[in-house]
Enzyme design. Structure first.
Site, short mmCIF file in Angstrom:
data_model
loop_
_atom_site.label_atom_id
_atom_site.label_comp_id
_atom_site.label_asym_id
_atom_site.label_seq_id
_atom_site.Cartn_x
_atom_site.Cartn_y
_atom_site.Cartn_z
N HIS A 1 0.91 -1.12 0.01
CA HIS A 1 0.04 -0.19 0.04
C HIS A 1 0.81 1.27 0.01
O HIS A 1 0.37 2.55 -0.04
CB HIS A 1 -0.82 0.01 1.09
N ASP B 1 -2.44 1.55 -4.90
CA ASP B 1 -3.89 1.67 -3.99
C ASP B 1 -4.69 0.71 -4.34
O ASP B 1 -4.89 0.09 -5.30
CB ASP B 1 -4.31 3.27 -4.06
#
Ligand code: CAO
Length: 234
Positions: A204, A208
């Site tokens: 992350h 995304d």
């Protein structure tokens, strides 16, 4: 494993899960098995799943990248070198099927078979165990329905496949999952459906959730419509 997992767990993970209708790909596998059986090729779901993954990665190259240790560079990899997690007598190993983007489902089945034979004999080479750009873990062949996979640094994403199950589901007249509107209008019926859960984990810090979701939607479209998979093969 201890070293690589310690490094991987420094990564901030996101995990995205989805249910996939396996009905058509089960039929597709049976048809291919009938053709390949006499040639001595064992065809599991993995070669088709690996091909679908490669086709989806073509549209989402950032998920087939390596990230540098200091996070200043993303190196997009041209080859789809897909690691396959294997449960062996000496523990977890992840041999790599190289250049999946150039291979047919049969080529991938041959490669997987070779790697499985070498892994059970403890004869995998360094070359077969390195260079992965993305990996898949089929935990469903052991039994679990869902797993949160751990991204192997410097890769940025990984997928885990759960157990294929027959579940009652609302379907339309073609036997496909019915929309909420159809169910509300009383136009759907209940029938058995083959379902599998897939979960994708990604780094992350650089990827995304929306990107993973769109990748997953495309992958799912190939699994749920094997004709699309066949149509997009090179
Ligand atoms: N759900 C239900 N059945 C499944 C399945 C799934 N997700 N995946 C495979 N199967 C079935 C196959 O269809 C086959 O049965 P049939 O021949 O009767 O159809 C049977 O299970 C055995 O398949 P297989 O294991 O020989 O072949 P595969 O290509 O599907 O999987 C491999 C190969 C190497 C991925 C698998 O054997 C394995 O080791 N899985 C464990 C991975 C693992 O350890 N993950 C954890 C990583 S994190 O620690």
């Amino acid at each position: 494993m201890a070293k690589s997992m310690t490094a991987s767990l420094q990564v901030q993970h996101l995990t995205y899960g989805e249910e996939v209708d396996f009905t058509k790909i089960r039929k597709f596998r049976k048809e291919l098995q009938a053709a390949l059986g006499p040639k001595g090729i064992k065809l599991s779901y993995m070669p088709m799943i690996l091909k679908a993954t490669s086709l989806a990665l073509l549209q989402f190259p950032m998920l087939n990248a390596h990230v540098s240790h200091d996070l200043t560079e993303m190196i997009y990899k041209g080859d789809h070198n897909l690691g396959v997690a294997m449960d062996t007598p000496s523990g977890l190993i992840v041999p790599v099927i190289k250049r999946v983007q150039q291979k047919s489902i049969i080529d991938i089945a041959y490669d997987l078979q070779d790697l499985q034979v070498a892994s059970s004999a403890g004869k995998l080479t360094e070359e077969q165990l390195s260079g992965g750009t993305f990996s898949l873990s089929n935990i469903g062949s052991i039994g679990g329905t869902f797993m949160v996979p751990v991204v192997t640094s410097p890769n940025v994403a990984i997928g885990a496949l759960g157990r294929i199950q027959m579940v009652p589901s609302y379907v339309d007249e073609r036997g496909e999952r019915a929309s909420v509107d159809m169910i509300d209008r009383g136009q759907a019926k209940v029938a058995p459906l083959s379902l599998m859960t897939v979960s994708w984990s990604a780094d992350h810090r650089v990827v995304d959730g929306a990107t993973v979701g769109k990748f997953s939607n495309l992958w799912k479209s190939y699994i749920e419509n094997p004709s699309l998979l066949a149509m997009n093969m090179r």
